[in-house]
Design a protein around this motif. Structure first.
Motif, mmCIF file in Angstrom:
data_model
loop_
_atom_site.group_PDB
_atom_site.id
_atom_site.type_symbol
_atom_site.label_atom_id
_atom_site.label_comp_id
_atom_site.label_asym_id
_atom_site.label_seq_id
_atom_site.Cartn_x
_atom_site.Cartn_y
_atom_site.Cartn_z
ATOM 1 N N UNK A 1 0.897 -1.157 -0.053
ATOM 2 C CA UNK A 1 -0.076 -0.088 -0.036
ATOM 3 C C UNK A 1 0.915 1.126 -0.013
ATOM 4 N N UNK A 2 2.007 1.282 0.664
ATOM 5 C CA UNK A 2 2.805 2.415 0.684
ATOM 6 C C UNK A 2 3.548 2.683 -0.577
ATOM 7 N N UNK A 3 3.904 1.589 -1.128
ATOM 8 C CA UNK A 3 4.487 1.914 -2.417
ATOM 9 C C UNK A 3 3.613 2.289 -3.469
ATOM 10 N N UNK A 4 2.389 1.923 -3.626
ATOM 11 C CA UNK A 4 1.168 2.485 -4.367
ATOM 12 C C UNK A 4 0.868 3.858 -4.111
ATOM 13 N N UNK A 5 0.978 4.262 -2.728
ATOM 14 C CA UNK A 5 0.650 5.496 -2.274
ATOM 15 C C UNK A 5 1.943 6.442 -2.983
ATOM 16 N N UNK A 6 3.136 6.010 -2.697
ATOM 17 C CA UNK A 6 3.951 6.794 -3.160
ATOM 18 C C UNK A 6 4.151 7.195 -4.605
ATOM 19 N N UNK A 7 4.089 5.925 -5.472
ATOM 20 C CA UNK A 7 3.817 6.237 -6.664
ATOM 21 C C UNK A 7 2.756 7.112 -7.273
ATOM 22 N N UNK A 8 1.615 7.002 -6.328
ATOM 23 C CA UNK A 8 0.399 7.691 -7.086
ATOM 24 C C UNK A 8 0.528 9.107 -6.641
ATOM 25 N N UNK A 9 1.333 9.590 -5.514
ATOM 26 C CA UNK A 9 1.408 10.902 -5.112
ATOM 27 C C UNK A 9 2.575 11.492 -6.141
ATOM 28 N N UNK A 10 3.538 10.707 -6.634
ATOM 29 C CA UNK A 10 4.657 11.114 -7.462
ATOM 30 C C UNK A 10 3.945 11.640 -8.595
ATOM 31 N N UNK A 11 2.978 10.694 -9.359
ATOM 32 C CA UNK A 11 2.287 10.893 -10.616
ATOM 33 C C UNK A 11 1.436 12.079 -10.511
ATOM 34 N N UNK A 12 0.682 12.170 -9.311
ATOM 35 C CA UNK A 12 -0.030 13.422 -9.171
ATOM 36 C C UNK A 12 0.665 14.633 -9.130
ATOM 37 N N UNK A 13 1.633 14.725 -8.556
ATOM 38 C CA UNK A 13 2.806 15.848 -8.337
ATOM 39 C C UNK A 13 3.218 16.285 -9.962
#
Length: 86
Positions: free
Chosen positions: A6-18
């Motif tokens: 879950x934290x890997x997915x959250x990191x990915x999603x936050x970076x893409x959104x940024x």
């Protein structure tokens, strides 16, 4: 196919959104053992898809990390040029 934590997915999603919102560089800070190579592989795959198939270059400070990132990218279903051994 590898399933991210879950934290890997959250990191990915936050970076893409940024990256979709800003052109400034971004930084992801994850502790040792958090699976940074998986996050890098996921980001490379997403950027490849978002860009319409453009190539993604991932630079690393040493051969071992380059090989590790290559293996993770392949394990999530990515296609990459052949691994080069020194």
């Amino acid at each position: 196919m590898l399933k991210p934590r879950f934290y890997q997915q959250e990191s990915h999603d936050a970076a893409i959104a940024y990256m979709k919102q800003y052109t400034d560089p971004c930084l992801i800070s994850l502790p040792m053992g958090a699976g940074k190579s998986i996050v890098v592989a996921m980001l490379a795959a997403s950027l490849h898809k978002i860009s319409g198939g453009k190539r993604v270059l991932c630079l690393c400070p040493n051969k071992e990390l380059t090989e590790q990132n290559y293996e993770k990218y392949i394990s999530i279903g990515g296609k990459a040029s052949a691994k080069i051994s020194a």
